[in-house]
Design a protein around this motif. Structure first.
Motif, PDB file in Angstrom:
ATOM      1  N   TYR A   1       4.778   2.241   1.753  1.00 58.80           N
ATOM      2  CA  TYR A   1       5.890   2.899   1.064  1.00 58.80           C
ATOM      3  C   TYR A   1       6.276   4.193   1.761  1.00 58.80           C
ATOM      4  N   LEU A   2       5.281   4.943   2.189  1.00 57.38           N
ATOM      5  CA  LEU A   2       5.553   6.200   2.895  1.00 57.38           C
ATOM      6  C   LEU A   2       6.309   5.920   4.194  1.00 57.38           C
TER       7      LEU A   2
ATOM      8  N   SER B   1       0.828  -1.199   0.000  1.00 56.69           N
ATOM      9  CA  SER B   1       0.000   0.000   0.000  1.00 56.69           C
ATOM     10  C   SER B   1       0.868   1.256   0.000  1.00 56.69           C
ATOM     11  N   LYS B   2       0.243   2.363  -0.298  1.00 63.54           N
ATOM     12  CA  LYS B   2       0.973   3.631  -0.326  1.00 63.54           C
ATOM     13  C   LYS B   2       1.475   4.009   1.062  1.00 63.54           C
ATOM     14  N   GLY B   3       0.712   3.653   2.084  1.00 64.04           N
ATOM     15  CA  GLY B   3       1.126   3.944   3.460  1.00 64.04           C
ATOM     16  C   GLY B   3       2.393   3.207   3.841  1.00 64.04           C
TER      17      GLY B   3
END
Length: 51
Positions: A6-7, A2-4
């Motif tokens: 990666y962040l 998910s993007k979270g």
């Protein structure tokens, strides 16, 4: 992933670059001074602590 995730993985190494402030031992130093003062007032010799 998910993007979270990666962040999080992108920002986590940056957190480790920030310096952690050293702990303050002001209260410990005050307690040691008071303990020495009490020993002196009670008549004990603070230099002979190991005997």
């Amino acid at each position: 992933m998910s993007k979270g995730a990666y962040l999080f993985l992108a920002l986590f190494p940056l957190i480790s670059l920030m310096p952690i402030p050293p702990p303050t031992y002001e209260n410990v130093q005050k307690a040691k001074q008071e303990q020495r003062k009490r020993k002196e007032d009670s008549g004990d010799d603070p230099t002979n602590e190991d005997e």
